[in-house]
Design a protein around this motif. Structure first.
Motif, mmCIF file in Angstrom:
data_model
loop_
_atom_site.group_PDB
_atom_site.id
_atom_site.type_symbol
_atom_site.label_atom_id
_atom_site.label_comp_id
_atom_site.label_asym_id
_atom_site.label_seq_id
_atom_site.Cartn_x
_atom_site.Cartn_y
_atom_site.Cartn_z
ATOM 1 N N LEU B 157 -10.917 12.732 24.306
ATOM 2 C CA LEU B 157 -11.950 11.690 24.640
ATOM 3 C C LEU B 157 -11.900 11.758 26.341
ATOM 4 O O LEU B 157 -10.819 11.276 26.976
ATOM 5 C CB LEU B 157 -11.604 10.200 24.364
ATOM 6 C CG LEU B 157 -13.134 9.541 24.577
ATOM 7 C CD1 LEU B 157 -14.121 9.821 23.841
ATOM 8 C CD2 LEU B 157 -12.522 7.966 24.360
ATOM 9 N N PRO B 172 -13.566 16.269 19.126
ATOM 10 C CA PRO B 172 -13.393 14.811 19.221
ATOM 11 C C PRO B 172 -11.849 14.373 19.145
ATOM 12 O O PRO B 172 -11.140 15.092 18.510
ATOM 13 C CB PRO B 172 -14.148 14.476 18.243
ATOM 14 C CG PRO B 172 -15.015 15.404 17.663
ATOM 15 C CD PRO B 172 -14.352 16.716 18.072
ATOM 16 N N ALA B 173 -11.458 13.355 19.679
ATOM 17 C CA ALA B 173 -10.187 12.739 19.596
ATOM 18 C C ALA B 173 -9.584 12.597 18.012
ATOM 19 O O ALA B 173 -10.791 12.105 17.158
ATOM 20 C CB ALA B 173 -9.958 11.352 20.386
ATOM 21 N N LEU B 174 -8.355 12.570 17.920
ATOM 22 C CA LEU B 174 -8.197 12.401 16.497
ATOM 23 C C LEU B 174 -7.971 11.034 16.131
ATOM 24 O O LEU B 174 -8.387 10.040 17.196
ATOM 25 C CB LEU B 174 -6.692 12.939 16.310
ATOM 26 C CG LEU B 174 -6.602 14.318 16.382
ATOM 27 C CD1 LEU B 174 -5.104 14.829 16.485
ATOM 28 C CD2 LEU B 174 -7.123 15.151 15.095
ATOM 29 N N PRO B 175 -8.348 10.478 15.171
ATOM 30 C CA PRO B 175 -8.024 9.147 14.832
ATOM 31 C C PRO B 175 -6.877 8.388 15.172
ATOM 32 O O PRO B 175 -5.761 9.069 15.143
ATOM 33 C CB PRO B 175 -8.207 8.882 13.215
ATOM 34 C CG PRO B 175 -8.743 10.082 12.894
ATOM 35 C CD PRO B 175 -8.354 11.225 13.631
ATOM 36 N N ILE B 176 -6.853 7.360 15.819
ATOM 37 C CA ILE B 176 -5.708 6.751 16.445
ATOM 38 C C ILE B 176 -4.678 5.946 15.382
ATOM 39 O O ILE B 176 -3.689 5.363 15.757
ATOM 40 C CB ILE B 176 -5.894 5.989 17.687
ATOM 41 C CG1 ILE B 176 -6.698 4.493 17.369
ATOM 42 C CG2 ILE B 176 -6.809 6.881 18.727
ATOM 43 C CD1 ILE B 176 -6.693 3.787 18.624
ATOM 44 N N PRO B 196 -6.961 6.756 24.166
ATOM 45 C CA PRO B 196 -6.898 7.519 22.936
ATOM 46 C C PRO B 196 -6.119 8.836 23.337
ATOM 47 O O PRO B 196 -6.522 9.572 24.164
ATOM 48 C CB PRO B 196 -8.199 7.786 22.386
ATOM 49 C CG PRO B 196 -9.124 6.637 22.789
ATOM 50 C CD PRO B 196 -8.527 6.427 24.121
ATOM 51 N N PRO B 202 -6.741 20.604 16.806
ATOM 52 C CA PRO B 202 -8.132 20.449 16.821
ATOM 53 C C PRO B 202 -8.401 19.357 15.654
ATOM 54 O O PRO B 202 -7.763 19.431 14.347
ATOM 55 C CB PRO B 202 -8.465 21.828 16.195
ATOM 56 C CG PRO B 202 -7.313 22.619 15.636
ATOM 57 C CD PRO B 202 -6.048 21.847 16.539
ATOM 58 N N SER B 203 -9.411 18.528 15.742
ATOM 59 C CA SER B 203 -9.762 17.790 14.558
ATOM 60 C C SER B 203 -10.813 18.495 13.631
ATOM 61 O O SER B 203 -11.300 17.730 12.743
ATOM 62 C CB SER B 203 -10.368 16.354 15.109
ATOM 63 O OG SER B 203 -11.482 16.716 16.188
ATOM 64 N N CYS B 212 -6.675 19.019 11.678
ATOM 65 C CA CYS B 212 -5.537 18.122 11.430
ATOM 66 C C CYS B 212 -5.839 17.189 10.098
ATOM 67 O O CYS B 212 -6.858 16.831 10.114
ATOM 68 C CB CYS B 212 -5.117 17.171 12.736
ATOM 69 S SG CYS B 212 -4.001 16.134 12.567
ATOM 70 N N VAL B 213 -5.109 17.216 9.303
ATOM 71 C CA VAL B 213 -4.848 16.280 8.091
ATOM 72 C C VAL B 213 -3.963 15.043 8.263
ATOM 73 O O VAL B 213 -3.539 14.350 7.408
ATOM 74 C CB VAL B 213 -4.853 16.788 6.676
ATOM 75 C CG1 VAL B 213 -5.849 17.974 6.444
ATOM 76 C CG2 VAL B 213 -3.172 17.562 6.920
ATOM 77 N N ARG B 214 -3.692 14.750 9.409
ATOM 78 C CA ARG B 214 -2.801 13.684 9.661
ATOM 79 C C ARG B 214 -1.453 13.657 9.044
ATOM 80 O O ARG B 214 -0.793 12.578 8.546
ATOM 81 C CB ARG B 214 -3.479 12.374 9.655
ATOM 82 C CG ARG B 214 -4.719 12.250 10.532
ATOM 83 C CD ARG B 214 -5.375 10.850 10.624
ATOM 84 N NE ARG B 214 -4.350 9.964 10.801
ATOM 85 C CZ ARG B 214 -4.684 8.555 10.686
ATOM 86 N NH1 ARG B 214 -5.690 8.034 10.005
ATOM 87 N NH2 ARG B 214 -3.982 7.581 11.094
ATOM 88 N N ARG B 338 1.902 8.145 8.949
ATOM 89 C CA ARG B 338 0.763 8.912 9.080
ATOM 90 C C ARG B 338 0.668 9.323 10.711
ATOM 91 O O ARG B 338 0.855 8.800 11.467
ATOM 92 C CB ARG B 338 -0.630 8.314 8.890
ATOM 93 C CG ARG B 338 -0.799 8.127 7.685
ATOM 94 C CD ARG B 338 -2.218 7.505 6.971
ATOM 95 N NE ARG B 338 -2.330 7.275 5.521
ATOM 96 C CZ ARG B 338 -2.831 6.317 5.044
ATOM 97 N NH1 ARG B 338 -3.606 5.712 5.759
ATOM 98 N NH2 ARG B 338 -2.761 6.389 3.797
#
Lengths: 135, 557
Positions: B157, B172-176, B196, B202-203, B212-214, B338
């Motif tokens: 971000l 976009p930034a990965l979920p935090i 973030p 890459p997302s 990414c699947v975390r 995760r």
């Protein structure tokens, strides 16, 4: 004492029943430990050396001796015990651990920190870096 | 073509063929140089001592992950014990150097935390009176940083007030996640900076990289093929452009002629045979330990102190970023297995010098999940949180269950990276008695964490404890300095304008051997406090572009 009985005695001392969690021997077998050991052939020698005892003394005393005198054997026995235990599906279920799972998400979803004002506070606190043009 | 079929591509050069450029190492910097040189029409051969990664060997998605990764994917080559790596003599260092030999390099096992150096990192002498300024500035490097981000597929971000304004990240930034939100809460309650995380993951799907699947196993190889490493981001393109890659090729010497110009390299092939690769230009990209090791092994009787070493600086000024970590547990669930593992949020609150703190320069913090039950138990594997004098019973029996119940799924880790100031006593030398699987001398690391670093880490630990407690931590565990933390190998062939005080110029060319280049973090005059891969790749791109532009003026043998 056979190796499987020795191992289970040591593993039950290391991982006893506690609260909701079962003892090692209630959910895992020596065969499970041997399967785990196949993933870590580097531990085999130490593992078998660690079980080379008749446990005339207690499991705790044997582990104490291994920890002091044969760190590689202690490490091999304890590593296999704990990893076998936490690989067990029943243990994972009790812990609420699905493993290192894949999680779907929407990469374009608006993140909560953008709407709850928290990132706005960071911005409001102003610039952090030191500019260097001319240096 | 998919990435799994690439190992069949590329081949050794013909016997006695002289190529334009031979590159040693197929990690982040070597891959950038190979891709851009090949695209510009250079004939390029890259020699890599490791092999192509085998993604099926990454166990992150399987139950045995924690058992296997503490050996097979351990970042310390001495623990991993893979014959493709060289061993390292660590008997004289406070911190173990971490690395991995293979296509993609040590990034195979990195957390993919992606950050530029800050403007002040290039001007530490001017601003803080320590070490040296870089020969170029943040602004000089920024265009290359942004270009590399697009090649790598970075998620993040833009708008962080800790950096000068910049354009958006490619993804976009990965979920935090709950871990990142809890880390941010502590920083918010203290009124401190956080942002973030930006990660080389890459997302969304990008080229050979999957979204990414975390999965959360970034540090032990990404089984999804989502973490950006150059075997996926650069090599498919480099091979298509004509670059050739030879794996299991361990370079043992850079050869020079009577005029002191490089003529190529000698390497040991997969069958243990010596082979020679002739080249007009040689580029070393073997990391801050491997590059000085190779120079010290080269030069022969004419250069008994090593090649390109008239300054005496080869191997010196090793910086490894002393590192501390704080594990904090909370009562409410954080799903803390995760990913992404690298950094869900980071803080640069204490990055810049404040002399009232009693030390110069600063730190970067990154907030990470704490992982699976075996790891957080503290009982095996990483001895990070186990006191040497501790009783084994403290980690077993009822204590095991209680430790795991308190931490597993309920904890986060703040990693604190401290800037490491260069000191000539901290260095890489050749071991007198340890050798690799080809009989070549192993590197020996002589390194002590200095007083500035100790003060810096303690200050940051104290602040971090304030932050995690402000967010409700019920337990904290501190480790400092973490011995297994030498991820960042920096400074051992320093760049500069003065040939008496530096090994290479600002373009990576050796002062002593003008057609021998170094393009890894060995050349960095200072270490900053951010993860260096972004800067390594950007500097390599800048140097490569210059080499292409000046190709007609390049002195060759």
């Amino acid at each position: 004492m056979s190796k499987d009985k020795t191992f289970l005695a040591l593993a039950d001392f290391l991982i006893p029943a506690h609260g909701e969690m079962p003892a090692f021997g209630s959910v895992c077998s020596f065969a499970d430990a041997e399967k785990a050991l196949d993933f870590r052939v580097d531990l085999k020698e130490g593992f078998h050396r660690g079980l080379d005892a008749d446990l005339a003394s207690s499991a705790e005393a044997h582990l104490e001796r291994l920890n002091k005198e044969d760190g590689a054997a202690f490490s091999a026995v304890t590593t296999i015990a704990i990893c076998t235990y936490y690989m067990n599906p029943r243990v994972r279920e009790l812990l609420g651990y699905p493993g290192q799972e894949s999680v779907l998400y929407d990469s374009k979803a608006t993140q909560i920190y953008l709407t709850d004002g928290s990132l706005g506070h960071v911005l409001a606190r102003g610039r952090k870096y030191r500019p260097t043009p001319g240096l | 073509m998919n990435v799994e079929s690439l190992s069949e591509r590329g081949a050794r050069a013909r016997r006695d063929e002289e190529v334009d450029v031979a590159i040693v190492g197929a990690g982040p910097s070597g891959s950038v140089a190979a891709l851009h040189l090949a695209r510009a029409g250079f004939s390029v051969v890259v020699l890599e001592q490791g092999e192509w990664p085998e993604y099926n060997d990454y166990t992150g998605a399987r139950p045995e992950h924690e058992l296997v990764s503490t050996k097979l994917w351990h970042p310390n080559p001495n623990v991993r014990d893979n014959p493709n790596d060289y061993p390292v003599d660590t008997s004289t260092t406070d911190i173990n150097p971490l690395m991995f030999a293979g296509v993609g390099g040590s990034a195979t096992l990195y957390g993919a935390q992606w950050m530029h150096f800050l403007p002040s990192d290039f001007r530490v002498r001017s601003l803080d009176g320590v070490a040296e300024d870089w020969p170029f500035s943040y602004e000089d490097l920024l265009p290359y940083q942004l270009e590399i981000e697009r090649e790598v597929g970075v998620s993040g971000l833009a708008g962080d007030p800790a950096f000068p304004p910049r354009g958006p990240y490619p993804f976009p930034a990965l979920p935090i996640g709950s871990v990142g939100l809890r880390g941010a809460l502590g920083m918010e309650r203290m009124g401190w900076h956080w942002w973030p995380g930006s990660n080389a993951i890459p997302s969304e799907k990008f080229g050979e990289l999957n979204a990414c699947v975390r999965r959360g196993t970034c540090l032990t190889g990404c089984p999804e093929g989502a973490k950006s490493t150059t075997d996926r981001s650069h090599w498919p393109l480099a091979l298509k452009a004509g670059a050739r890659l030879v794996t299991r090729a361990r370079v043992k010497e850079v050869e020079t002629n009577e005029q002191g110009l490089a003529t190529g390299v000698v390497y040991v092939d997969a069958n243990g045979r010596d082979r020679r690769q002739r080249a007009k230009v040689v580029i070393l990209c073997a990391n801050g330990v491997g590059t000085p090791r190779l120079l010290l092994m080269s030069g022969g009787a004419k250069h008994p102190d090593g090649l390109a070493n008239s300054s005496g600086m080869v191997g010196k000024r090793l910086m490894m970023h002393p590192f501390a970590s704080i594990l904090a547990s909370y009562t409410d669930p954080l799903d803390s297995w995760r990913g992404p593992f690298g950094q869900q949020v980071y803080s640069l609150e204490f990055y810049e010098t404040d002399e009232r703190r009693g030390f110069v320069r600063g730190s970067k913090w990154n907030c990470m999940p704490s992982g699976g039950p075996v790891g957080v138990s503290g009982a095996i594997g990483s001895k990070v949180y186990v006191a040497e004098e501790g009783r084994f019973q403290d980690f077993w029996g009822a204590n095991l269950h209680e430790n795991v119940a308190r931490r597993f799924g309920h904890s986060l880790i703040w990693g604190i990276v401290g800037e490491d100031l260069p000191e000539e006593e901290n260095q890489v030398v050749l071991s007198k008695d340890l050798v690799d699987s080809d009989g070549l001398p192993a590197p020996q690391i002589i390194y002590k964490v200095n007083e500035n670093s100790n003060r810096l880490l303690q200050f940051n630990i104290d602040r971090c404890l304030e932050s995690v407690r402000a967010a409700g931590a019920i337990e904290t565990l501190v480790s400092t300095p973490v011995r297994e933390s030498g991820w960042h190998l920096i400074g051992t062939t320093v760049m500069g304008d003065d040939p008496k005080r530096s090994v290479v110029d600002q373009w990576g060319a050796c002062h002593d051997v003008p057609n021998l280049y170094i393009m890894d973090a060995s050349t960095f005059p200072t270490s900053g406090a951010t993860n260096p891969t972004a800067t390594i790749m950007a500097v390599a791109l800048r140097n490569t572009r210059r080499m292409i532009a000046e190709r007609r003026n390049q002195k060759v043998a």
